[in-house]
Design an enzyme around this catalytic site. Sequence first.
Site, short mmCIF file in Angstrom:
data_model
loop_
_atom_site.label_atom_id
_atom_site.label_comp_id
_atom_site.label_asym_id
_atom_site.label_seq_id
_atom_site.Cartn_x
_atom_site.Cartn_y
_atom_site.Cartn_z
N HIS A 1 -9.36 -11.35 -9.81
CA HIS A 1 -8.37 -11.17 -9.18
C HIS A 1 -7.63 -9.26 -9.52
CE1 HIS A 1 -4.68 -13.13 -7.48
NE2 HIS A 1 -4.05 -11.68 -6.92
N ASP B 1 -4.54 -9.89 -12.09
CA ASP B 1 -3.76 -9.25 -11.05
C ASP B 1 -3.01 -8.11 -11.60
OD1 ASP B 1 -2.47 -10.20 -8.76
OD2 ASP B 1 -0.91 -10.71 -9.22
N ASN C 1 -5.23 -6.57 0.59
CA ASN C 1 -3.65 -6.71 1.32
C ASN C 1 -4.24 -4.32 0.74
OD1 ASN C 1 -4.06 -6.55 -1.45
ND2 ASN C 1 -1.40 -7.12 -1.46
N ARG D 1 -6.57 -0.91 -3.89
CA ARG D 1 -5.16 -0.22 -3.62
C ARG D 1 -6.23 0.90 -2.35
NH1 ARG D 1 -1.73 -3.78 -4.17
NH2 ARG D 1 -0.43 -3.54 -6.36
N HIS E 1 -6.11 -5.75 -7.79
CA HIS E 1 -6.02 -4.69 -6.55
C HIS E 1 -6.43 -3.55 -6.69
CE1 HIS E 1 -3.30 -8.14 -4.87
NE2 HIS E 1 -2.78 -8.48 -6.38
#
Length: 422
Positions: free
Chosen positions: A59, A303, A93, A63, A61
């Site tokens: 998990h 995360d 995302n 970007r 991110h």
Amino acid sequence: MPTILIKNIRTVDPNTDRVQDVFIKDGVIAETGENLSFEAETVIDGTDLVLMPSLFDMHVHFRDPGLEYKEDVLTGCSAALAGGVTGVLAMPNTNPPCDNPDTIRYIINKAQGTGVDVYPVGCITGGMSGNGLCDYDALKDAGVICISDDGRPVENAEMMRKALELSNENGLLVASHCEDLSIIDGGKMNKGEISEKLGVKGMDRASEDYITAREMILASSVNARIHICHVSTEGSAAMIRFAKTRGVKVTCETAPHYFMLTDKLLEKRDADYRMNPPLRTDEDVKAIIEAIKDGTVDCIITDHAPHAAHEKADFEKAPNGVVGLETSLAATLTALYHTGEISLNRLTELMCVNPRRILGLDIPSVKKGSTADLVIADINRKWTVEPEKLHSKSHNTVFKGMELTGKPLVTISKGEIRYNVL
């Protein structure tokens, strides 16, 4: 391909804990044992150090594409290697979101040669909008092994049920960001004594608990797997524990900040301590630790969510998220191993083995014939987290200024040393 001989090192995986030598050749562990005498291009004295399988963070991110000023694939991979991580699931995302094969292939191609296996997560719904399911076969063909709308929930329960039903056909893991947006209603931190004291709108824990229960009910209805992301509440942990006894195919993860820190830190009005789900209470911290110990929690993740300093400057307007790739092993050693809560064997299950097992990936070990995806750590080294020294583009860490015990020193990916501070 270089040869590496590691001498007199404590080797640990879920089933091993012994001091021995390890010889690496052609990307694999060619031999283990005592007093090995192979000639090698690199010889490492492992005295008082630990060798374990490299971490897999399911998990993060990165970007990239679209928000590269916060992080990009290359800097994210650099941060991963500094944390002993050689594999990640990168959440969808981005801008544009990972709802199409071109974006998936872009991320995979950019990660080539970094030493980190980057698996982009595909969106459950187009544009993460909740308005229609993606073409999962096309995403899978492009390299996707997991789907999620992480960053927001799939609000329509029937749409989520459909995605879970299809997962039985396409073999993709469905991962859920458990949050009811109508309950959150613009909340900024855990709803409770501290939010009231600060006069800041809180996030009621019912938001996480409700969607956690919903996802397990939906998964059970179609006999599908469901992975619950970043568990932070006592209630969610208790429901997942119960669901497992009932045969629900549920796995879950948590992050170091949820078993180390509480919402009392928000009294500083520092947005670096804001993430989603938020820091909770002492009771939640205790419950998460117990869930890790009894096997309810399957994985420890980060995360990792980078944000630029100017974005985090305003406590109430700042976006949620903290970085964590470079501190996860140290934080877990500090909070769980050095306190006697878990063994090193259990730590390797949580951070190295279970994420790969859940995703159906090859699992490295410290045995002969295994792929040499490894990390060498000094589990007793004390160090202070200095944000400006992190490899990530962003420095929004909850551990800033904190002394941790345990540090990755060498990261080996497929037999090549990719990070070395020995």
